[in-house]
Design a protein around this motif. Structure first.
Motif, PDB file in Angstrom:
ATOM      1  N   LEU A  31     -21.549  35.571 129.054  1.00 41.78           N
ATOM      2  CA  LEU A  31     -22.793  35.548 129.832  1.00 41.78           C
ATOM      3  C   LEU A  31     -22.867  34.274 130.674  1.00 41.78           C
ATOM      4  CD1 LEU A  31     -25.338  36.820 127.126  1.00 41.78           C
ATOM      5  CD2 LEU A  31     -24.369  38.139 129.022  1.00 41.78           C
ATOM      6  N   ARG A  32     -22.405  33.189 130.092  1.00 38.87           N
ATOM      7  CA  ARG A  32     -22.388  31.927 130.841  1.00 38.87           C
ATOM      8  C   ARG A  32     -21.451  32.040 132.047  1.00 38.87           C
ATOM      9  NH1 ARG A  32     -20.220  26.804 127.800  1.00 38.87           N
ATOM     10  NH2 ARG A  32     -18.272  27.753 128.478  1.00 38.87           N
ATOM     11  N   ASP A  33     -20.274  32.631 131.815  1.00 35.49           N
ATOM     12  CA  ASP A  33     -19.331  32.799 132.918  1.00 35.49           C
ATOM     13  C   ASP A  33     -19.865  33.760 133.977  1.00 35.49           C
ATOM     14  OD1 ASP A  33     -17.669  31.051 131.709  1.00 35.49           O
ATOM     15  OD2 ASP A  33     -16.075  32.477 131.207  1.00 35.49           O
ATOM     16  N   ALA A  34     -20.804  34.611 133.567  1.00 33.42           N
ATOM     17  CA  ALA A  34     -21.414  35.536 134.537  1.00 33.42           C
ATOM     18  C   ALA A  34     -22.604  34.889 135.243  1.00 33.42           C
ATOM     19  CB  ALA A  34     -21.858  36.807 133.816  1.00 33.42           C
ATOM     20  N   GLY A  35     -22.802  33.601 135.026  1.00 30.05           N
ATOM     21  CA  GLY A  35     -23.811  32.861 135.774  1.00 30.05           C
ATOM     22  C   GLY A  35     -25.149  32.705 135.075  1.00 30.05           C
ATOM     23  N   MET A  36     -25.240  33.068 133.829  1.00 32.35           N
ATOM     24  CA  MET A  36     -26.512  32.917 133.118  1.00 32.35           C
ATOM     25  C   MET A  36     -26.558  31.566 132.386  1.00 32.35           C
ATOM     26  SD  MET A  36     -27.050  36.735 131.590  1.00 32.35           S
ATOM     27  CE  MET A  36     -26.512  38.150 132.559  1.00 32.35           C
ATOM     28  N   GLU A  37     -27.783  31.140 132.101  1.00 37.14           N
ATOM     29  CA  GLU A  37     -27.951  29.945 131.285  1.00 37.14           C
ATOM     30  C   GLU A  37     -28.008  30.413 129.828  1.00 37.14           C
ATOM     31  OE1 GLU A  37     -31.465  27.711 132.138  1.00 37.14           O
ATOM     32  OE2 GLU A  37     -31.146  26.391 130.419  1.00 37.14           O
ATOM     33  N   VAL A  38     -27.102  29.919 129.005  1.00 39.22           N
ATOM     34  CA  VAL A  38     -27.013  30.447 127.642  1.00 39.22           C
ATOM     35  C   VAL A  38     -27.237  29.353 126.601  1.00 39.22           C
ATOM     36  CG1 VAL A  38     -25.555  31.651 125.965  1.00 39.22           C
ATOM     37  CG2 VAL A  38     -25.378  32.218 128.392  1.00 39.22           C
ATOM     38  N   ILE A  39     -28.094  29.664 125.659  1.00 39.38           N
ATOM     39  CA  ILE A  39     -28.283  28.770 124.512  1.00 39.38           C
ATOM     40  C   ILE A  39     -27.799  29.518 123.281  1.00 39.38           C
ATOM     41  CG2 ILE A  39     -30.010  27.636 123.061  1.00 39.38           C
ATOM     42  CD1 ILE A  39     -31.616  27.749 125.935  1.00 39.38           C
ATOM     43  N   TYR A  40     -26.878  28.919 122.572  1.00 45.51           N
ATOM     44  CA  TYR A  40     -26.408  29.535 121.327  1.00 45.51           C
ATOM     45  C   TYR A  40     -26.997  28.758 120.160  1.00 45.51           C
ATOM     46  CZ  TYR A  40     -23.317  30.854 117.493  1.00 45.51           C
ATOM     47  OH  TYR A  40     -22.841  31.270 116.264  1.00 45.51           O
ATOM     48  N   THR A  41     -27.775  29.450 119.334  1.00 44.95           N
ATOM     49  CA  THR A  41     -28.474  28.754 118.248  1.00 44.95           C
ATOM     50  C   THR A  41     -27.561  28.390 117.090  1.00 44.95           C
ATOM     51  OG1 THR A  41     -28.899  30.813 117.073  1.00 44.95           O
ATOM     52  CG2 THR A  41     -30.571  30.095 118.659  1.00 44.95           C
ATOM     53  N   GLY A  42     -26.412  29.085 116.997  1.00 44.68           N
ATOM     54  CA  GLY A  42     -25.591  28.938 115.803  1.00 44.68           C
ATOM     55  C   GLY A  42     -26.049  29.917 114.734  1.00 44.68           C
ATOM     56  N   ILE A  43     -25.444  29.790 113.549  1.00 49.24           N
ATOM     57  CA  ILE A  43     -25.683  30.769 112.489  1.00 49.24           C
ATOM     58  C   ILE A  43     -26.866  30.352 111.612  1.00 49.24           C
ATOM     59  CG2 ILE A  43     -23.284  31.530 112.461  1.00 49.24           C
ATOM     60  CD1 ILE A  43     -22.812  29.768 110.036  1.00 49.24           C
ATOM     61  N   HIS A  44     -27.191  31.223 110.672  1.00 50.93           N
ATOM     62  CA  HIS A  44     -28.207  30.962 109.640  1.00 50.93           C
ATOM     63  C   HIS A  44     -29.614  30.757 110.187  1.00 50.93           C
ATOM     64  CE1 HIS A  44     -24.838  29.352 106.800  1.00 50.93           C
ATOM     65  NE2 HIS A  44     -24.649  30.579 107.229  1.00 50.93           N
ATOM     66  N   GLN A  45     -29.979  31.512 111.187  1.00 49.64           N
ATOM     67  CA  GLN A  45     -31.315  31.376 111.753  1.00 49.64           C
ATOM     68  C   GLN A  45     -32.297  32.236 110.965  1.00 49.64           C
ATOM     69  OE1 GLN A  45     -31.865  29.296 114.724  1.00 49.64           O
ATOM     70  NE2 GLN A  45     -29.962  28.668 113.726  1.00 49.64           N
ATOM     71  N   THR A  46     -33.370  31.629 110.511  1.00 50.89           N
ATOM     72  CA  THR A  46     -34.427  32.413 109.874  1.00 50.89           C
ATOM     73  C   THR A  46     -35.269  33.029 110.999  1.00 50.89           C
ATOM     74  OG1 THR A  46     -35.978  30.583 109.885  1.00 50.89           O
ATOM     75  CG2 THR A  46     -34.563  30.777 107.943  1.00 50.89           C
ATOM     76  N   PRO A  47     -36.070  34.047 110.685  1.00 46.84           N
ATOM     77  CA  PRO A  47     -36.962  34.593 111.725  1.00 46.84           C
ATOM     78  C   PRO A  47     -37.811  33.494 112.365  1.00 46.84           C
ATOM     79  CG  PRO A  47     -36.865  36.101 109.883  1.00 46.84           C
ATOM     80  CD  PRO A  47     -36.089  34.880 109.468  1.00 46.84           C
ATOM     81  N   ASP A  48     -38.268  32.536 111.582  1.00 47.05           N
ATOM     82  CA  ASP A  48     -39.052  31.435 112.151  1.00 47.05           C
ATOM     83  C   ASP A  48     -38.221  30.576 113.101  1.00 47.05           C
ATOM     84  OD1 ASP A  48     -41.704  31.698 111.291  1.00 47.05           O
ATOM     85  OD2 ASP A  48     -41.134  31.086 109.258  1.00 47.05           O
ATOM     86  N   ASP A  49     -36.966  30.350 112.732  1.00 48.19           N
ATOM     87  CA  ASP A  49     -36.080  29.584 113.632  1.00 48.19           C
ATOM     88  C   ASP A  49     -35.953  30.292 114.976  1.00 48.19           C
ATOM     89  OD1 ASP A  49     -35.536  27.744 111.619  1.00 48.19           O
ATOM     90  OD2 ASP A  49     -33.684  28.746 110.988  1.00 48.19           O
ATOM     91  N   VAL A  50     -35.776  31.619 114.912  1.00 50.95           N
ATOM     92  CA  VAL A  50     -35.616  32.383 116.160  1.00 50.95           C
ATOM     93  C   VAL A  50     -36.889  32.274 116.997  1.00 50.95           C
ATOM     94  CG1 VAL A  50     -35.218  34.679 117.156  1.00 50.95           C
ATOM     95  CG2 VAL A  50     -33.937  33.975 115.126  1.00 50.95           C
ATOM     96  N   LEU A  51     -38.028  32.464 116.331  1.00 52.16           N
ATOM     97  CA  LEU A  51     -39.312  32.356 117.038  1.00 52.16           C
ATOM     98  C   LEU A  51     -39.454  30.982 117.694  1.00 52.16           C
ATOM     99  CD1 LEU A  51     -42.227  33.412 117.624  1.00 52.16           C
ATOM    100  CD2 LEU A  51     -42.909  32.252 115.520  1.00 52.16           C
ATOM    101  N   ASN A  52     -39.151  29.938 116.940  1.00 50.92           N
ATOM    102  CA  ASN A  52     -39.295  28.586 117.485  1.00 50.92           C
ATOM    103  C   ASN A  52     -38.386  28.348 118.678  1.00 50.92           C
ATOM    104  OD1 ASN A  52     -41.259  27.984 115.648  1.00 50.92           O
ATOM    105  ND2 ASN A  52     -39.836  27.100 114.151  1.00 50.92           N
ATOM    106  N   SER A  53     -37.164  28.875 118.613  1.00 52.51           N
ATOM    107  CA  SER A  53     -36.258  28.732 119.751  1.00 52.51           C
ATOM    108  C   SER A  53     -36.843  29.422 120.975  1.00 52.51           C
ATOM    109  CB  SER A  53     -34.895  29.367 119.460  1.00 52.51           C
ATOM    110  OG  SER A  53     -34.282  28.706 118.396  1.00 52.51           O
ATOM    111  N   ILE A  54     -37.458  30.585 120.760  1.00 52.67           N
ATOM    112  CA  ILE A  54     -38.032  31.334 121.891  1.00 52.67           C
ATOM    113  C   ILE A  54     -39.210  30.562 122.484  1.00 52.67           C
ATOM    114  CG2 ILE A  54     -39.237  33.459 122.546  1.00 52.67           C
ATOM    115  CD1 ILE A  54     -37.527  34.902 120.398  1.00 52.67           C
ATOM    116  N   ILE A  55     -40.048  30.048 121.615  1.00 51.47           N
ATOM    117  CA  ILE A  55     -41.212  29.291 122.110  1.00 51.47           C
ATOM    118  C   ILE A  55     -40.751  28.061 122.885  1.00 51.47           C
ATOM    119  CG2 ILE A  55     -43.191  27.885 121.372  1.00 51.47           C
ATOM    120  CD1 ILE A  55     -43.569  29.918 119.068  1.00 51.47           C
ATOM    121  N   GLN A  56     -39.750  27.416 122.347  1.00 54.86           N
ATOM    122  CA  GLN A  56     -39.272  26.175 122.953  1.00 54.86           C
ATOM    123  C   GLN A  56     -38.527  26.410 124.265  1.00 54.86           C
ATOM    124  OE1 GLN A  56     -37.529  24.050 119.752  1.00 54.86           O
ATOM    125  NE2 GLN A  56     -36.850  22.382 121.053  1.00 54.86           N
ATOM    126  N   GLU A  57     -37.710  27.455 124.305  1.00 55.74           N
ATOM    127  CA  GLU A  57     -36.811  27.635 125.450  1.00 55.74           C
ATOM    128  C   GLU A  57     -37.332  28.622 126.491  1.00 55.74           C
ATOM    129  OE1 GLU A  57     -34.261  25.822 125.936  1.00 55.74           O
ATOM    130  OE2 GLU A  57     -33.951  24.906 123.970  1.00 55.74           O
TER     131      GLU A  57
END
Lengths: 546, 137
Positions: free
Chosen positions: B30-56
């Motif tokens: 996706l990055r090579d296709a011109g998108m801005e990509v954030i990879y959170t890494g593994i072991h994300q809890t639902p709250d971690d995912v939510l926080n990443s969305i709110i933040q980014e």
């Protein structure tokens, strides 16, 4: 001369109208049209191969190989509750399997209790749910552990599962010295590829050396580590990287144990290996042969091993999960057969053959039976196991074996320059190498430079999936209930005391195995033991790169 | 609201599953296709995912799960998004998702369900054509 040869190749290729396709193997080594004595000019039978069972063991670790006994047929199995997996074990044994191999679910791999918030959705999914000794007793119920060896794919909590196994054995009236088996216990490849780590590298290495030390005195028939290239390969490495990174990890464990003051000849023969069997047939066979030769030479020349036993690289093989396709999944039976054949021709000591449905789910009884039968057909019908290392002396294979060794040596040098395996992990060296290799591979598949049948060529118009194995959501509920029951009925004072003692020992430098055994005997859960150790050791946090 | 910025994507691995080969390849594709990509890494809890969305504030969130925990984790994540009134983000899940589970996941608002053998271009096209926010592409 080389120029005229390649000119001749070109002429032949033009004349015969060779299809323009990729002639690079999966390590990106260019494969020539033809191999001849010129490609192995320095070849010296005694020095490069030796007799099977003799240094440098290129031809195999035993003189008689499969004429004495076939490899151990060991299917990796585990799902749902201990009871369900126990039934699967018995099914496999009834169908002629000769070794057990336990797959644990993620909470066990990470040392979380099934009731932990982090275990949500994961109970019994990729493996069997084990929380306490009670689950282990059910898992091995009715199985004679003096007759069969058991391999456990467990890393962070390896010492705990080993302790449970020892206690289960004791309850069956077996002494630790009668138990045979393996714990994977290879934390380095977890940081590199597989990701089921718990603690930072240094305390993890201590726990590993604790098990090596403990077993060399008390459980002498146990393989204390299965140094694994399998996961490195599955994560996307090339065959050369798998070979080099795995052996580098092996050297790191040897060095750590020597640092503890152990004698190389007291423990080296209980280290074992685990490799992948991927698609490129000769490349895989060359990889196994090169691995044996490199290990033998290093153990003898660099680490001063005296006993031939210490120099023998014994390994388990699993066919490549990543090569299985969801599209026309029955084709996977053929892929697995070819890969298994490479493992056997490479001289493996035990083998897991993947089931055809594993790109979709955990194997059903039907699919795992076919997978096991594949091994039995190779062993009993093909005649391949009748003679030792039948491919030795092939110009191509010997050239390729040499080439794999050379390329691995280049990586050893790079890793050394980075300060060793652990510093290289901290610099993301392996992680980056693997990410680059897997991305390159995907691009090649996407561009059809590499063909995957029924995926990017010969695609079916429509494709029906086979029936799949599903894990009942009730498993989760039952597992949590059972854990609660154990906690109600055990002697919690004694548990608390055992955990306290363990914590105190963890702060010092004592071997932790006896403390862990004491705790599991009282039905302390894996989660409780890991929690105590985390308080002392801390946790590992990965920097996520892609 | 048309925007002249890059499409922003979070690639996340919820749960305990460590199989991150596919997630990483997709992140890079996706990055090579011109998108801005954030990879959170593994072991994300639902709250971690939510926080990443709110933040980014991403345009799309791609979840990768191969362990079989998708139903439990995805519905939890979607519940958290609804609680936080986040409804303009494309949320997709891929990995090993049995056909029988797709209906349930669709009802929760998830899309995608790409499995083994999917090429990078398919994912790029999928993201571009399923965004909830309008882009001039």
């Amino acid at each position: 001369m080389i120029e005229s040869e390649s000119k001749k190749d070109k002429e032949i290729e033009n004349k015969k109208n060779t299809i323009k396709r990729n002639f690079k193997n999966l390590s990106n080594i260019e494969i020539k049209r033809l191999y001849s004595p010129k490609d192995v000019e320095t070849f010296d039978y005694n020095k490069d191969l030796g007799e099977p069972g003799q240094f440098p063991f290129t031809r195999g670790v035993y003189d008689n190989m499969y004429r004495g006994r076939f490899w151990t047929m060991r299917q990796f199995a585990g799902f749902g509750t201990a009871k369900q997996t126990n039934e699967r074990f018995k099914f496999l044994i009834a169908h002629g399997q000769t070794g057990l191999s336990v797959a644990f679910h993620f909470p066990t791999l990470y040392g979380y209790e099934s009731s932990d918030e982090k275990s949500l959705g994961e109970i019994g999914k990729v493996g069997v749910a084990i929380d306490t000794l009670d689950d282990m007793e059910v898992l091995f119920d009715g199985i004679d552990l003096s007759k069969i060896s058991t391999s456990m794919t467990i890393n962070g909590p390896a010492s705990i599962l080993l302790a449970m196994y020892i206690v289960v054995g004791e309850k069956k009236g077996l002494k630790p010295e009668q138990l045979r088996g393996t714990i994977q216990n290879d934390i380095l490849k977890e940081y590199i590829a597989q990701k089921s780590w718990i603690f930072p590298p240094e305390p993890s290495m201590r726990l590993i050396v604790d098990t090596i030390e403990y077993c060399s005195k008390n459980v002498p028939q146990w393989y204390t580590i299965s140094i694994s290239g399998y996961h490195i390969r599955e994560a996307g490495s090339t065959a050369v990287q798998e070979l080099a990174f795995t052996l580098a990890d092996g050297f790191a464990y040897v060095e750590e144990a020597i640092k503890r003051g152990l004698n190389i000849d007291d423990f080296a023969h209980r280290l074992s290996f685990f490799f992948n069997a991927h698609n490129n047939f000769f490349e895989e066979i060359a990889k196994y042969r090169a691995a044996r030769r490199i290990w033998a030479k290093k153990l003898k020349n660099k680490y001063g091993a005296k006993k031939p036993e210490s120099m023998r690289l014994r390994f388990h093989t699993q066919t490549a999960g990543v090569s299985l396709t969801a599209q026309e999944s029955e084709n996977n039976i053929v892929r697995v057969t070819l890969q298994a054949l490479a493992g056997v021709l490479g001289g493996t000591q035990s083998l897991h053959t993947n089931s055809y449905d594993e790109a979709l789910c955990l194997p059903t009884e039907k699919s795992v039976r076919i997978a096991l039968r594949t091994q039995q057909i190779i062993a009993n019908e093909s005649g391949i196991a009748d003679t030792v290392d039948p491919l030795a002396g092939s110009y191509y294979l010997e050239w390729l074996t040499n080439k794999m060794e050379e390329e691995a040596e280049i990586y050893f040098k790079k890793i050394e320059d980075l300060g060793g395996v652990i510093p290289a992990i901290k610099k993301n060296f392996f992680q980056r190498e693997i990410a680059n290799a897997s991305y390159k591979y995907q691009k090649e598949v996407d561009n059809k430079e590499r063909i995957v049948v029924a995926v990017n060529k010969f695609q079916p118009k429509s494709c029906r999936n086979p029936e799949i194995l599903r894990i009942d959501e009730k498993v989760s509920e039952n597992q949590i209930k059972n854990l609660e029951k154990i906690k109600r009925t055990r002697n919690n004072k004694v548990v608390e005391n055992a955990l306290k003692k363990l914590k105190k020992a963890a702060k010092g430098t004592e071997n932790l195995m006896p403390y862990i055994i004491d705790a599991v005997k009282e039905y302390a859960s894996i989660g409780e033991i890991i929690t105590v150790l985390k308080e002392i050791f801390g946790i590992y946090v990965e920097e996520s790169i892609f | 609201m048309s925007k002249e910025r890059k499409i922003k994507v979070i690639v996340a691995k919820p749960g305990l599953d460590g199989h991150d080969r596919g997630a990483k390849v997709i992140a890079r594709g996706l990055r090579d296709a011109g998108m801005e990509v954030i990879y959170t890494g593994i072991h994300q809890t639902p709250d971690d995912v939510l926080n990443s969305i709110i933040q980014e504030d991403p345009d799309a969130v791609l979840l990768s799960i191969l362990s079989g925990a998708h139903n439990a984790l995805c519905s939890k994540i979607m519940e958290k998004l609804r609680e936080n009134n986040i409804d303009d983000v494309l949320v997709a899940v891929g990995g090993i998702i049995p056909d029988e589970d797709k209906k349930f996941l669709e009802e929760q608002g998830l899309k995608g369900f790409h499995g083994p053998g999917t090429n990078i271009k398919t994912i790029v096209d999928f993201v571009k054509s399923n965004l909830k926010r309008k882009f001039r592409i």
